[in-house]
Design an enzyme around this catalytic site. Structure first.
Site, mmCIF file in Angstrom:
data_model
loop_
_atom_site.group_PDB
_atom_site.id
_atom_site.type_symbol
_atom_site.label_atom_id
_atom_site.label_comp_id
_atom_site.label_asym_id
_atom_site.label_seq_id
_atom_site.Cartn_x
_atom_site.Cartn_y
_atom_site.Cartn_z
ATOM 1 N N TYR A 66 71.516 53.882 70.873
ATOM 2 C CA TYR A 66 70.365 54.591 71.445
ATOM 3 C C TYR A 66 69.420 53.663 72.212
ATOM 4 O O TYR A 66 69.147 53.881 73.397
ATOM 5 C CB TYR A 66 69.607 55.330 70.345
ATOM 6 C CG TYR A 66 68.411 56.107 70.850
ATOM 7 C CD1 TYR A 66 68.574 57.252 71.619
ATOM 8 C CD2 TYR A 66 67.114 55.684 70.566
ATOM 9 C CE1 TYR A 66 67.472 57.965 72.081
ATOM 10 C CE2 TYR A 66 66.016 56.386 71.028
ATOM 11 C CZ TYR A 66 66.195 57.528 71.782
ATOM 12 O OH TYR A 66 65.103 58.229 72.254
ATOM 13 N N LYS A 95 68.549 53.300 76.470
ATOM 14 C CA LYS A 95 67.257 53.464 77.150
ATOM 15 C C LYS A 95 66.922 52.217 77.984
ATOM 16 O O LYS A 95 66.314 52.325 79.048
ATOM 17 C CB LYS A 95 66.154 53.770 76.140
ATOM 18 C CG LYS A 95 66.341 55.104 75.399
ATOM 19 C CD LYS A 95 66.347 56.311 76.339
ATOM 20 C CE LYS A 95 66.322 57.631 75.572
ATOM 21 N NZ LYS A 95 66.322 58.821 76.438
HETATM 22 N N1 LIG Z 1 61.310 62.263 69.667
HETATM 23 C C1 LIG Z 1 60.952 61.011 69.896
HETATM 24 O O1 LIG Z 1 60.264 60.370 69.075
HETATM 25 C C2 LIG Z 1 61.356 60.328 71.180
HETATM 26 C C3 LIG Z 1 60.880 59.022 71.401
HETATM 27 C C4 LIG Z 1 61.222 58.385 72.577
HETATM 28 C C5 LIG Z 1 62.006 59.035 73.505
HETATM 29 N N2 LIG Z 1 62.481 60.304 73.263
HETATM 30 C C6 LIG Z 1 63.311 60.933 74.288
HETATM 31 O O2 LIG Z 1 62.765 62.184 74.640
HETATM 32 C C7 LIG Z 1 63.809 63.057 75.098
HETATM 33 C C8 LIG Z 1 63.725 64.384 74.369
HETATM 34 O O3 LIG Z 1 63.998 64.148 73.011
HETATM 35 P P1 LIG Z 1 63.470 65.058 71.810
HETATM 36 O O4 LIG Z 1 62.838 64.155 70.842
HETATM 37 O O5 LIG Z 1 62.734 66.236 72.331
HETATM 38 O O6 LIG Z 1 64.885 65.479 71.171
HETATM 39 P P2 LIG Z 1 65.545 66.898 70.823
HETATM 40 O O7 LIG Z 1 64.536 67.818 70.213
HETATM 41 O O8 LIG Z 1 66.762 66.550 70.062
HETATM 42 O O9 LIG Z 1 65.914 67.487 72.251
HETATM 43 C C9 LIG Z 1 66.932 66.898 73.020
HETATM 44 C C10 LIG Z 1 67.289 67.866 74.110
HETATM 45 O O10 LIG Z 1 68.334 67.302 74.907
HETATM 46 C C11 LIG Z 1 69.355 68.283 75.026
HETATM 47 N N3 LIG Z 1 70.665 67.697 75.300
HETATM 48 C C12 LIG Z 1 71.358 66.785 74.590
HETATM 49 N N4 LIG Z 1 72.543 66.548 75.178
HETATM 50 C C13 LIG Z 1 72.591 67.334 76.281
HETATM 51 C C14 LIG Z 1 73.558 67.537 77.293
HETATM 52 N N5 LIG Z 1 74.740 66.899 77.294
HETATM 53 N N6 LIG Z 1 73.269 68.404 78.293
HETATM 54 C C15 LIG Z 1 72.096 69.056 78.311
HETATM 55 N N7 LIG Z 1 71.146 68.937 77.367
HETATM 56 C C16 LIG Z 1 71.405 68.068 76.360
HETATM 57 C C17 LIG Z 1 69.320 69.044 73.706
HETATM 58 O O11 LIG Z 1 70.026 70.278 73.821
HETATM 59 P P3 LIG Z 1 70.747 70.974 72.560
HETATM 60 O O12 LIG Z 1 69.692 71.811 71.863
HETATM 61 O O13 LIG Z 1 71.809 71.793 73.209
HETATM 62 O O14 LIG Z 1 71.286 69.876 71.693
HETATM 63 C C18 LIG Z 1 67.815 69.219 73.563
HETATM 64 O O15 LIG Z 1 67.364 70.261 74.377
HETATM 65 C C19 LIG Z 1 65.122 62.305 74.862
HETATM 66 O O16 LIG Z 1 65.549 61.691 76.052
HETATM 67 C C20 LIG Z 1 64.728 61.239 73.837
HETATM 68 O O17 LIG Z 1 65.561 60.122 73.889
HETATM 69 C C21 LIG Z 1 62.168 60.968 72.109
#
Ligand SMILES: NC(=O)c1ccc[n+]([C@@H]2O[C@H](COP(=O)([O-])OP(=O)(O)OC[C@H]3O[C@@H](n4cnc5c(N)ncnc54)[C@H](OP(=O)(O)O)[C@@H]3O)[C@@H](O)[C@H]2O)c1
Length: 241
Positions: A164, A168
Site C-alpha cells: 500500500y 502511494k
Molecule cells: N481512509 C484513510 O485513512 C485514507 C488515508 C490516506 C489515503 N486514503 C485513500 O483515500 C482513497 C479512498 O479510500 P477510503 O478510505 O474512502 O476507502 P474505501 O471506503 O475502502 O473506498 C475505496 C473506494 O475505492 C473503490 N475501488 C476499489 N477498487 C476499485 C476498482 N478497481 N475500480 C473502481 N473502484 C474501486 C471502492 O469500491 P468498492 O466499494 O466496489 O470496493 C470504494 O468505493 C483511497 O485511494 C485511499 O488509499 C485513505
C-alpha cells in the site's frame, strides 16, 4: 455544452470518495459517481440526489481498459467534456504487508488499482479534460507514501507496508511526471492526503471522518488557474515527498 462544472470521482460509492462527490455536488456541480458495483453505485447516486446533488452513475472499474473506455463515452455523451477528475479509488492490497512476508500478488493488486488504475482513468478521460476551460486532476494519495516521513523516526506512518505505502509513493512520482508533461497546458494535477479517516479501508479505525478527508481533494479540485501543479498536499499544507 453545459455551463455546469462536470466532475468524475472514482470509487465514489462509499468512504472519502462519496464525501468528495457530496462536497463537489454541494457546489452545484454535476458529479459522476464512478463505481464498479451496480448496487452500491445506484445506492450512492440515490443518496446524493436525495441530498440535492446532481449526481449520475458511471460504471467504472479502474483496473479494466474496456470499463474506462465505456465510462469516458458515457461522460462525453452526457456533458461533452470533463472539468474535474478525482482519482480516489484505492485498495490496500491485503495482509500481511511486511516486505519479508508480503505476497507479491498483493503488491501487484495495490499497484494495479492505486497507480496503473489512475494512469488508465486519467489517460481515458484526458481528451474530455482537454475540452475544459480549467481542468483539474486530483490523485488521492496518502502521507504513508512520503519517503521523507517514512524515514523520519518521529513521524506517524502507519504499519510497515510493502504494497500500500509504496503504491502511494509510486502514485506521487507519477503525479509529478504528469505535471511535467502537462506543464504547458491549463491542466493542474496534484496529489492529496486525506489524513487517517474511518473507512472500510482501515476497518473504520481512522480518527478523522471521511468528510474531513474529502476537504483537501475538494480544495485541489477547485484550484484557481494560477494554482499549484505537481504538488502533494494535506489540510495543513505541503506534504514532503
Ligand atoms: N481512509 C484513510 O485513512 C485514507 C488515508 C490516506 C489515503 N486514503 C485513500 O483515500 C482513497 C479512498 O479510500 P477510503 O478510505 O474512502 O476507502 P474505501 O471506503 O475502502 O473506498 C475505496 C473506494 O475505492 C473503490 N475501488 C476499489 N477498487 C476499485 C476498482 N478497481 N475500480 C473502481 N473502484 C474501486 C471502492 O469500491 P468498492 O466499494 O466496489 O470496493 C470504494 O468505493 C483511497 O485511494 C485511499 O488509499 C485513505
Amino acid at each position: 455544452m453545459s455551463e455546469q462544472t462536470i466532475a468524475l470521482v472514482t470509487g465514489a460509492n462509499k468512504g472519502i470518495g462519496y464525501e468528495i462527490a457530496a462536497g463537489l455536488g454541494a457546489l452545484g456541480w454535476s458529479v459522476g459517481v464512478g463505481a464498479r458495483d451496480e448496487e452500491r453505485r445506484e445506492a450512492a447516486v440515490e443518496k446524493l440526489r436525495a441530498a440535492g446533488v446532481d449526481a449520475f452513475g458511471v460504471p467504472l472499474d479502474v483496473t479494466d481498459d474496456a470499463s474506462v473506455a465505456v465510462a469516458a463515452g458515457l461522460v462525453e455523451k452526457r456533458a461533452g467534456r470533463l472539468d474535474v477528475l478525482v482519482n480516489n479509488a484505492g485498495v490496500t492490497g491485503g495482509l500481511p504487508q511486511e516486505p519479508t512476508r508480503v505476497d507479491p500478488a498483493d503488491v501487484r493488486t495495490a499497484v494495479e488499482t492505486n497507480v496503473i488504475g489512475v494512469i488508465r482513468v486519467t489517460n481515458g478521460m484526458l481528451p474530455l479534460l482537454r475540452r475544459s476551460a480549467s481542468p483539474r486532476i486530483v490523485n488521492m494519495s496518502s502521507a504513508v507514501g512520503s519517503l521523507t516521513r517514512q524515514t523520519t523516526p518521529t513521524a506517524e506512518t502507519g504499519p510497515i507496508s510493502a504494497a500500500y505505502a509504496p503504491s502511494k509513493t509510486f502514485l506521487n512520482a507519477v503525479t509529478v511526471q504528469y505535471a511535467k508533461e502537462l506543464r504547458d497546458t491549463n491542466i493542474l494535477i496534484n496529489a492529496a492526503c486525506p489524513g487517517y479517516c474511518a473507512t472500510d479501508l482501515n476497518g473504520f479505525r481512522g480518527v478523522r471522518t471521511p468528510e474531513q478527508g474529502a476537504a483537501i481533494a475538494i480544495r485541489l479540485a477547485t484550484l484557481p488557474d494560477d494554482g499549484p501543479t505537481g504538488g502533494f498536499f494535506e489540510d495543513a499544507g505541503v506534504v514532503p515527498w
